[in-house]
Design an enzyme around this catalytic site. Structure first.
Site, PDB file in Angstrom:
ATOM      1  N   HIS A  18     -10.004  -7.723  29.265  1.00 27.77           N
ATOM      2  CA  HIS A  18     -11.083  -7.532  28.593  1.00 27.77           C
ATOM      3  C   HIS A  18     -10.162  -8.279  27.200  1.00 27.77           C
ATOM      4  O   HIS A  18     -11.157  -8.660  26.203  1.00 27.77           O
ATOM      5  CB  HIS A  18     -11.328  -5.887  28.238  1.00 27.77           C
ATOM      6  CG  HIS A  18     -11.782  -5.567  29.077  1.00 27.77           C
ATOM      7  ND1 HIS A  18     -11.815  -4.111  29.599  1.00 27.77           N
ATOM      8  CD2 HIS A  18     -13.158  -5.892  29.747  1.00 27.77           C
ATOM      9  CE1 HIS A  18     -12.404  -3.461  30.571  1.00 27.77           C
ATOM     10  NE2 HIS A  18     -13.395  -4.680  30.628  1.00 27.77           N
ATOM     11  N   LYS A  42     -22.224   2.474  38.212  1.00 27.13           N
ATOM     12  CA  LYS A  42     -20.670   2.596  38.096  1.00 27.13           C
ATOM     13  C   LYS A  42     -20.832   3.803  38.139  1.00 27.13           C
ATOM     14  O   LYS A  42     -21.020   4.606  37.188  1.00 27.13           O
ATOM     15  CB  LYS A  42     -20.386   1.726  36.858  1.00 27.13           C
ATOM     16  CG  LYS A  42     -20.336   0.491  37.643  1.00 27.13           C
ATOM     17  CD  LYS A  42     -19.521  -0.505  36.488  1.00 27.13           C
ATOM     18  CE  LYS A  42     -19.015  -2.044  36.977  1.00 27.13           C
ATOM     19  NZ  LYS A  42     -18.088  -2.583  36.113  1.00 27.13           N
ATOM     20  N   ARG A  92     -14.160 -13.988  36.313  1.00 28.90           N
ATOM     21  CA  ARG A  92     -13.173 -13.780  36.978  1.00 28.90           C
ATOM     22  C   ARG A  92     -13.321 -14.281  38.413  1.00 28.90           C
ATOM     23  O   ARG A  92     -11.958 -15.264  38.455  1.00 28.90           O
ATOM     24  CB  ARG A  92     -12.761 -12.408  37.082  1.00 28.90           C
ATOM     25  CG  ARG A  92     -12.218 -11.961  36.218  1.00 28.90           C
ATOM     26  CD  ARG A  92     -11.904  -9.985  36.349  1.00 28.90           C
ATOM     27  NE  ARG A  92     -13.281  -9.672  36.374  1.00 28.90           N
ATOM     28  CZ  ARG A  92     -13.835  -8.360  36.838  1.00 28.90           C
ATOM     29  NH1 ARG A  92     -13.296  -7.550  36.601  1.00 28.90           N
ATOM     30  NH2 ARG A  92     -15.024  -8.405  36.235  1.00 28.90           N
ATOM     31  N   SER A 130     -10.881  -2.781  36.312  1.00 30.56           N
ATOM     32  CA  SER A 130     -11.243  -1.476  35.270  1.00 30.56           C
ATOM     33  C   SER A 130     -10.437  -0.866  36.393  1.00 30.56           C
ATOM     34  O   SER A 130      -9.754   0.401  36.890  1.00 30.56           O
ATOM     35  CB  SER A 130     -12.233  -1.333  34.554  1.00 30.56           C
ATOM     36  OG  SER A 130     -11.869  -1.798  33.414  1.00 30.56           O
TER      37      SER A 130
HETATM   38  P1  ADP Z   1     -19.385  -4.645  33.271  1.00 33.09           P
HETATM   39  O1  ADP Z   1     -19.810  -2.784  33.830  1.00 33.09           O
HETATM   40  O2  ADP Z   1     -20.316  -5.234  31.904  1.00 33.09           O
HETATM   41  O3  ADP Z   1     -19.414  -5.166  34.458  1.00 33.09           O
HETATM   42  P2  ADP Z   1     -16.947  -4.180  32.775  1.00 33.09           P
HETATM   43  O4  ADP Z   1     -15.757  -3.163  31.806  1.00 33.09           O
HETATM   44  O5  ADP Z   1     -16.704  -5.001  34.164  1.00 33.09           O
HETATM   45  O6  ADP Z   1     -18.292  -4.075  31.932  1.00 33.09           O
HETATM   46  O7  ADP Z   1     -16.476  -6.390  32.149  1.00 33.09           O
HETATM   47  C1  ADP Z   1     -17.301  -6.568  31.137  1.00 33.09           C
HETATM   48  C2  ADP Z   1     -17.439  -8.338  30.692  1.00 33.09           C
HETATM   49  O8  ADP Z   1     -15.414  -8.124  30.889  1.00 33.09           O
HETATM   50  C3  ADP Z   1     -17.300  -8.838  32.256  1.00 33.09           C
HETATM   51  O9  ADP Z   1     -18.201  -9.872  32.041  1.00 33.09           O
HETATM   52  C4  ADP Z   1     -15.969  -9.411  32.929  1.00 33.09           C
HETATM   53  O10 ADP Z   1     -16.703  -9.657  34.379  1.00 33.09           O
HETATM   54  C5  ADP Z   1     -15.588  -9.152  32.337  1.00 33.09           C
HETATM   55  N1  ADP Z   1     -14.245  -9.590  32.744  1.00 33.09           N
HETATM   56  C6  ADP Z   1     -13.157  -7.974  33.420  1.00 33.09           C
HETATM   57  N2  ADP Z   1     -11.999  -7.913  33.215  1.00 33.09           N
HETATM   58  C7  ADP Z   1     -11.965  -9.258  32.770  1.00 33.09           C
HETATM   59  C8  ADP Z   1     -10.848 -10.654  33.091  1.00 33.09           C
HETATM   60  N3  ADP Z   1      -9.849  -9.610  33.411  1.00 33.09           N
HETATM   61  N4  ADP Z   1     -10.789 -11.533  32.379  1.00 33.09           N
HETATM   62  C9  ADP Z   1     -12.019 -12.217  32.376  1.00 33.09           C
HETATM   63  N5  ADP Z   1     -13.035 -11.187  32.214  1.00 33.09           N
HETATM   64  C10 ADP Z   1     -13.004  -9.792  32.768  1.00 33.09           C
END
Ligand code: ADP
Length: 164
Positions: A18, A42, A92, A130
């Site tokens: 993030h 989630k 990703r 996460s």
């Molecule tokens: P959500 O539950 O809305 O998917 P996340 O916290 O899992 O929320 O992720 C928020 C955003 O950040 C999403 O678009 C996800 O694809 C992106 N994201 C999460 N981890 C990474 C990473 N390692 N590299 C690039 N983008 C990421």
């Protein structure tokens, strides 16, 4: 006019994946507003307030990064309220694509003015999520490569206190 990007997500907790997106988004936007959302599909470890508090602490000295918690409206509505130009998301793998494409279409159906902007994950961070970080921490593995030291400490304490 200041270019504002809204970055919504669960952030349970904030990872270096993030953080990389936020850093790169600041090359394009003057300001990034992070919206911690309540995602009912989630199962989360941290409450909405805890997730926001972690982000506030990590970015406490960054004047162009702020955080809002969002539990009763759509991110696209918040984007409109704060005059954001776009919603920021990260990609990703192909597996993210279908979901992200769907969300972008839904957002466009609500407000055509707000664009969605995607950042491709850096090679070394493509596998960072996460849920993966929580899983490693639960088994007392090393997570310092994947999260900020502030997050590392809070996550380890949370796991200890929740007895999981
Ligand atoms: P959500 O539950 O809305 O998917 P996340 O916290 O899992 O929320 O992720 C928020 C955003 O950040 C999403 O678009 C996800 O694809 C992106 N994201 C999460 N981890 C990474 C990473 N390692 N590299 C690039 N983008 C990421």
């Amino acid at each position: 006019m200041r270019k504002i990007g809204l970055y919504p997500g669960s952030f349970d907790p904030l990872t270096k994946g993030h953080m990389d997106i936020i850093k790169r988004a600041l090359k394009i936007f003057d300001e990034v507003v992070i919206a911690v959302v309540k995602n009912s599909s989630k199962k989360v470890l941290f409450s909405l307030d805890e997730r926001k508090a972690i982000i506030d602490e990590v970015y406490k000295t960054e004047k162009n990064i702020s955080c809002i918690s969002l539990d009763s409206k759509l991110s696209v509505e918040l984007a409109n309220e704060i005059n954001a130009l776009a919603i920021i998301r990260g990609l990703r793998a192909m597996s993210d694509f279908e979901y992200e494409f769907q969300i972008a279409s839904i957002n466009r159906s609500q407000n055509k003015q707000i664009e969605s902007v995607f950042f491709a994950a850096q090679d070394k961070l493509t596998f960072v999520s996460s849920s993966m970080v929580k899983e490693i921490a639960q088994y007392k593995g090393k997570i310092s490569k994947f999260v900020d030291p502030i997050v590392e400490k809070i996550l380890e304490e949370k796991i200890k206190s929740s007895g999981t």
